[in-house]
Design a protein around this motif. Sequence first.
Motif, PDB file in Angstrom:
ATOM      1  N   ILE A   8       0.871  -1.183   0.000  1.00 52.49           N
ATOM      2  CA  ILE A   8       0.000   0.000   0.000  1.00 52.49           C
ATOM      3  C   ILE A   8       0.917   1.246   0.000  1.00 52.49           C
ATOM      4  CG2 ILE A   8      -1.829   1.239   1.243  1.00 52.49           C
ATOM      5  CD1 ILE A   8      -2.456  -1.465   2.618  1.00 52.49           C
ATOM      6  N   TYR A   9       0.616   2.191  -0.859  1.00 52.91           N
ATOM      7  CA  TYR A   9       1.454   3.400  -0.985  1.00 52.91           C
ATOM      8  C   TYR A   9       0.584   4.543  -1.471  1.00 52.91           C
ATOM      9  CZ  TYR A   9       1.182   0.956  -5.385  1.00 52.91           C
ATOM     10  OH  TYR A   9       0.680   0.243  -6.445  1.00 52.91           O
ATOM     11  N   TRP A  10       1.013   5.742  -1.175  1.00 51.77           N
ATOM     12  CA  TRP A  10       0.254   6.900  -1.631  1.00 51.77           C
ATOM     13  C   TRP A  10       1.215   8.010  -2.033  1.00 51.77           C
ATOM     14  CZ3 TRP A  10       0.198   4.461   2.953  1.00 51.77           C
ATOM     15  CH2 TRP A  10       0.597   5.122   4.094  1.00 51.77           C
ATOM     16  N   LYS A  11       0.785   8.764  -3.051  1.00 56.82           N
ATOM     17  CA  LYS A  11       1.655   9.792  -3.635  1.00 56.82           C
ATOM     18  C   LYS A  11       0.860  11.099  -3.714  1.00 56.82           C
ATOM     19  CE  LYS A  11       3.457   6.391  -6.927  1.00 56.82           C
ATOM     20  NZ  LYS A  11       3.550   6.001  -8.323  1.00 56.82           N
ATOM     21  N   ASP A  12       1.567  12.248  -3.884  1.00 53.47           N
ATOM     22  CA  ASP A  12       0.829  13.495  -4.124  1.00 53.47           C
ATOM     23  C   ASP A  12       0.594  13.639  -5.622  1.00 53.47           C
ATOM     24  OD1 ASP A  12       3.119  14.422  -5.317  1.00 53.47           O
ATOM     25  OD2 ASP A  12       3.729  15.724  -3.659  1.00 53.47           O
ATOM     26  N   ARG A  13       0.037  14.799  -6.032  1.00 50.77           N
ATOM     27  CA  ARG A  13      -0.309  14.871  -7.447  1.00 50.77           C
ATOM     28  C   ARG A  13       0.910  15.112  -8.344  1.00 50.77           C
ATOM     29  NH1 ARG A  13      -4.493  17.726  -9.468  1.00 50.77           N
ATOM     30  NH2 ARG A  13      -3.240  18.006 -11.332  1.00 50.77           N
ATOM     31  N   ILE A  68      -7.793   2.862 -11.657  1.00 54.30           N
ATOM     32  CA  ILE A  68      -7.296   1.776 -12.528  1.00 54.30           C
ATOM     33  C   ILE A  68      -7.363   0.510 -11.678  1.00 54.30           C
ATOM     34  CG2 ILE A  68      -5.247   0.822 -13.679  1.00 54.30           C
ATOM     35  CD1 ILE A  68      -6.088   3.206 -15.187  1.00 54.30           C
ATOM     36  N   LEU A  69      -8.087  -0.500 -12.182  1.00 53.67           N
ATOM     37  CA  LEU A  69      -8.269  -1.697 -11.347  1.00 53.67           C
ATOM     38  C   LEU A  69      -7.671  -2.937 -12.008  1.00 53.67           C
ATOM     39  CD1 LEU A  69     -11.990  -1.108 -10.274  1.00 53.67           C
ATOM     40  CD2 LEU A  69      -9.927  -0.622  -8.959  1.00 53.67           C
ATOM     41  N   ASN A  87      -3.954  -1.899  -8.177  1.00 53.05           N
ATOM     42  CA  ASN A  87      -5.197  -1.109  -8.118  1.00 53.05           C
ATOM     43  C   ASN A  87      -4.821   0.282  -7.636  1.00 53.05           C
ATOM     44  OD1 ASN A  87      -7.596  -3.039  -8.503  1.00 53.05           O
ATOM     45  ND2 ASN A  87      -6.182  -4.144  -7.160  1.00 53.05           N
ATOM     46  N   LYS A  88      -5.148   1.300  -8.418  1.00 54.81           N
ATOM     47  CA  LYS A  88      -4.806   2.664  -8.005  1.00 54.81           C
ATOM     48  C   LYS A  88      -6.043   3.544  -8.153  1.00 54.81           C
ATOM     49  CE  LYS A  88       0.101   2.734  -9.293  1.00 54.81           C
ATOM     50  NZ  LYS A  88       1.066   3.191 -10.301  1.00 54.81           N
ATOM     51  N   LYS A  89      -6.232   4.426  -7.175  1.00 58.61           N
ATOM     52  CA  LYS A  89      -7.387   5.337  -7.307  1.00 58.61           C
ATOM     53  C   LYS A  89      -6.970   6.771  -6.948  1.00 58.61           C
ATOM     54  CE  LYS A  89     -10.593   5.497  -4.357  1.00 58.61           C
ATOM     55  NZ  LYS A  89     -11.204   5.974  -3.183  1.00 58.61           N
ATOM     56  N   LEU A 102      -3.775   6.755  -4.391  1.00 58.01           N
ATOM     57  CA  LEU A 102      -3.597   5.665  -3.422  1.00 58.01           C
ATOM     58  C   LEU A 102      -3.436   4.375  -4.225  1.00 58.01           C
ATOM     59  CD1 LEU A 102      -3.745   4.423  -0.537  1.00 58.01           C
ATOM     60  CD2 LEU A 102      -6.203   4.132  -0.941  1.00 58.01           C
ATOM     61  N   GLY A 103      -2.385   3.652  -3.923  1.00 60.99           N
ATOM     62  CA  GLY A 103      -2.158   2.407  -4.660  1.00 60.99           C
ATOM     63  C   GLY A 103      -2.173   1.193  -3.739  1.00 60.99           C
ATOM     64  N   VAL A 104      -2.799   0.112  -4.181  1.00 64.10           N
ATOM     65  CA  VAL A 104      -2.789  -1.162  -3.435  1.00 64.10           C
ATOM     66  C   VAL A 104      -2.424  -2.261  -4.439  1.00 64.10           C
ATOM     67  CG1 VAL A 104      -4.150  -2.808  -2.085  1.00 64.10           C
ATOM     68  CG2 VAL A 104      -4.616  -0.353  -1.886  1.00 64.10           C
ATOM     69  N   SER A 105      -1.289  -2.928  -4.213  1.00 61.12           N
ATOM     70  CA  SER A 105      -0.859  -3.972  -5.162  1.00 61.12           C
ATOM     71  C   SER A 105      -0.722  -5.313  -4.442  1.00 61.12           C
ATOM     72  CB  SER A 105       0.494  -3.611  -5.786  1.00 61.12           C
ATOM     73  OG  SER A 105       0.382  -2.379  -6.455  1.00 61.12           O
TER      74      SER A 105
END
Length: 523
Positions: A8-13, A68-69, A87-89, A102-105
């Motif tokens: 699980i990871y998250w990035k800014d724009r 993107i799923l 999976n990224k949203k 937010l990404g979950v792989s």
Amino acid sequence: MGGMPCYIYWKDRNYIYLGCNNLTATLLNLSSRHEIVGKTDYDFGWDKHMVDSYRLVDEEIIHKKKSILNLEEAVVLGDKTIYLLVNKKPLFNEKDEVIGILGVSVDITERKRMEEELTIAKNAAEMANMAKTEFLANISHDIRTPLSGIVGMAEILENEVPNVIHKKHAQDLRESGHELLNMMNEILDVVQAGELTSSDLFLAPFSLPHLIQSILNLEHPSTIVKEIDLRAIIDPNIPPILICDHKKLYHILLNLVGNAIKFTQAGSVEIKITLVEKQEDNVSLLFQVIDTGIGIPPEALDQIFERFFRLNPTYKSQDKGRGLGLHFVQSYVKLLDGEVNVSSELGVGSTFSFSLNMPIEKNDKILHDFALKTSSKQPANTNTSTAQSSVVDIPDNALHILIIEDNQIALNVVDLMLKQAKFITTPVTNGEAALELATTQHFDFIFSDVGLPGISGVEFTQKLRKYETLHGKRPIPIVGLTAHAEGKMHVACIEAGMNDIMLKPLNLPIIKAMIAKYTSHMG
Ligand code: ADP
């Protein structure tokens, strides 16, 4: 979130990492999950093309505000490649503006590896199956050609030789060759049956009652021997003249009825045809072949339709068969747009069933022709072709020999050889009849096939030896005939009380020597 079994990871724009869970940090070789803050995908020394493709996906999420799923991504980390289901949203602020991702792989490397192995195994199995099929087709084809020559020559001999015994030999040679040819054709058919298409269907009007009657006529003799009841019940509301590929239907039913008789020792075999639905132009029929035979174990029900499957291989059973019949049945029923089902209970019986739709024949001329044909039909020929035994001068003191062999041609061969050698013979095709004769008439010697239908050669011997002991009679020498050079069977025969075993094919000097060995004391 830290301990979840996914990355699980998250990035800014601006695609800069703001955080991740511990598993992601471990995967990226970071000393702690905080170390990711401030980095982008370009900071890990990964392949630039790979990272470019990730960036494209991220840009799409930010600009199109879309998730993107289940995207499969390969990630090359040093010398190993892992596969992720990504999976990224987009992440939104209160004003509904995208502020990051937010990404979950999930790691699917193991699943991918298993899928690949499965594909390789499946391809290998398909190749092996194809090779086997091709091999079968080739040898069947190659054997057929010289065999046709043998059968042809035997036929010429049969017509040309004047001596009646030689004629009979040639006839047996031709008939055995024919049987082998049929077997080869059957194997070739089954190889091709897998490739049948609707263009192989030959639809024509036919009379259902006649088709069933001809199956009954053909199978009737074998049910008399086994004393089982063979009957057909046809729903009287079924129009008699229908349209179908009736040769294939005949083949299907003949196979099912043949099996039912083969695997039933007592009771009945029934062909039942029920009208399921009748419309203006066509009918839906349910065909059932019901027997009270040995049944099929539940675990084998799925396998019986496989090519060459037999519950008991030939060398272990007296039942003949190549394990092809049901495969044919299934292919043909499928071609006729039906599906075969089987229900069975061990020791109670089996029911094979299938439903077919058939157009009703309405053409008056065709119906008229059928009516004419039916009224002029001769009674069915039960075809009991007993071999003409040739007349040989036999001396009064000749030994009397009982021969038990279920294959009519093999029986004729031994019978003729013994007659030529001036013995008196009584040939029979089953152990039950042989037992009846051996306990009521005088015989000096018995030849018994080991693999008989009904009671086997071994059982026949055991029963006769018991009878002889009980009635204080001298044991008649019994020699078993078998085509298998297998130790175990030989032991069973001798233990049952046989005096000796002979391997088929037989020849006269050996037969004579064997008879002499056990009867010389009789003078
Ligand atoms: P085969 O020519 O050996 O009879 P089939 O394909 O017709 O080959 O049948 C395959 C196997 O299914 C048989 O060897 C037998 O074990 C089983 N089987 C088929 N029909 C029946 C039945 N009516 N009762 C019991 N067993 C059956």
